[in-house]
Design an enzyme around this catalytic site. Structure first.
Site, PDB file in Angstrom:
ATOM      1  N   ASP A   7       0.873  -1.168   0.000  1.00  0.00           N
ATOM      2  CA  ASP A   7       0.000   0.000   0.000  1.00  0.00           C
ATOM      3  C   ASP A   7       0.920   1.232   0.000  1.00  0.00           C
ATOM      4  O   ASP A   7       2.122   1.113   0.278  1.00  0.00           O
ATOM      5  CB  ASP A   7      -0.875  -0.040   1.258  1.00  0.00           C
ATOM      6  CG  ASP A   7      -1.699   1.212   1.427  1.00  0.00           C
ATOM      7  OD1 ASP A   7      -2.402   1.587   0.473  1.00  0.00           O
ATOM      8  OD2 ASP A   7      -1.631   1.817   2.512  1.00  0.00           O
ATOM      9  N   ASP A   9      -0.297   5.071   1.005  1.00  0.00           N
ATOM     10  CA  ASP A   9      -0.626   5.987   2.107  1.00  0.00           C
ATOM     11  C   ASP A   9      -0.592   5.259   3.446  1.00  0.00           C
ATOM     12  O   ASP A   9      -1.318   4.281   3.652  1.00  0.00           O
ATOM     13  CB  ASP A   9      -2.016   6.601   1.899  1.00  0.00           C
ATOM     14  CG  ASP A   9      -2.014   7.716   0.876  1.00  0.00           C
ATOM     15  OD1 ASP A   9      -1.023   8.457   0.810  1.00  0.00           O
ATOM     16  OD2 ASP A   9      -3.004   7.850   0.138  1.00  0.00           O
ATOM     17  N   LYS A 130     -10.492  -1.420  -2.307  1.00  0.00           N
ATOM     18  CA  LYS A 130     -10.346  -2.132  -1.045  1.00  0.00           C
ATOM     19  C   LYS A 130     -11.587  -1.870  -0.184  1.00  0.00           C
ATOM     20  O   LYS A 130     -12.084  -0.751  -0.189  1.00  0.00           O
ATOM     21  CB  LYS A 130      -9.083  -1.656  -0.313  1.00  0.00           C
ATOM     22  CG  LYS A 130      -7.799  -1.850  -1.109  1.00  0.00           C
ATOM     23  CD  LYS A 130      -6.626  -1.151  -0.418  1.00  0.00           C
ATOM     24  CE  LYS A 130      -5.371  -1.195  -1.267  1.00  0.00           C
ATOM     25  NZ  LYS A 130      -4.238  -0.485  -0.647  1.00  0.00           N
TER      26      LYS A 130
END
Length: 200
Positions: A7, A9, A130
């Site tokens: 991922d 962030d 997600k």
């Protein structure tokens, strides 16, 4: 050897303050509760957050506003250990799978002094964000590897759920959420150096 799917962030880039500032401002402008939105926005596409919290007439303007605020705020740094972990891959293939749009994610990586990965799957690349596994499945496919041979590195419950649903090993870092919110992960670590030590 496991293939890393990161991922961005909260995992590679410490952008939590930027994200929360932007969502709180948009919430204020549209008369909504910022705390409620911030509690669920991490790890998700902004379009999904907008759809959940904003009434239909406000959604286009809210989406435009959140995109503009986030893109304008470059006050981000690399997460602890991110540069070292990526450098240590030494040519091994890796990917990033993010709920953010491509222009914003490449800008944040650049601002944090991190490389853009060989495979970058962004919000625009998937039908479902997600916690659906679509992004991680696409990244594995583009790298030519099985999801079962990958380790997904995440910081949010939505991201952990996406990684688990893809069939990958999931390592969660407690950079934006406490360990108890990430218990669905296979491994829960304080940060990237610990992940590298455990699975690198």
């Amino acid at each position: 050897m496991l293939t890393f799917l990161f991922d961005i962030d909260g995992t590679l880039v410490d952008s939590s303050a930027v994200v929360e500032r932007a969502w709180r401002q948009v919430a204020r402008e549209f008369g909504l509760d910022g705390d409620t939105i911030v509690a669920s926005c991490h790890g998700r596409r902004s379009v999904d957050t907008v759809e959940e919290f904003f009434p239909p007439p406000d959604r286009p303007a809210a989406q435009q506003r959140i995109d503009a605020l986030e893109l304008a705020d470059r006050d981000v740094v690399a997460c602890r250990g991110a540069a070292g972990l990526l450098a240590g891959l030494d040519g091994r293939p890796w990917a990033a799978v993010t709920s953010g749009p491509r222009p914003l994610m490449t800008a944040r990586l650049a601002a944090a002094g991190l490389p853009v990965p060989p495979v970058l799957v962004t919000a625009e690349d998937v039908q479902r964000g997600k916690p659906a596994p679509d992004g991680y499945l696409l990244a594995a496919r583009e790298l030519g590897v099985s999801p079962a041979s990958c380790v997904v590195v995440e910081d949010s419950p939505a991201g952990v759920a996406a990684g688990q649903a893809s069939g990958a090993l999931v390592a969660a870092v407690t950079t934006t959420h406490p360990a108890e919110a990430l218990v669905a992960a296979d491994l829960v670590m304080p940060g990237l150096p610990e992940v590298a030590e455990a699975v690198g």
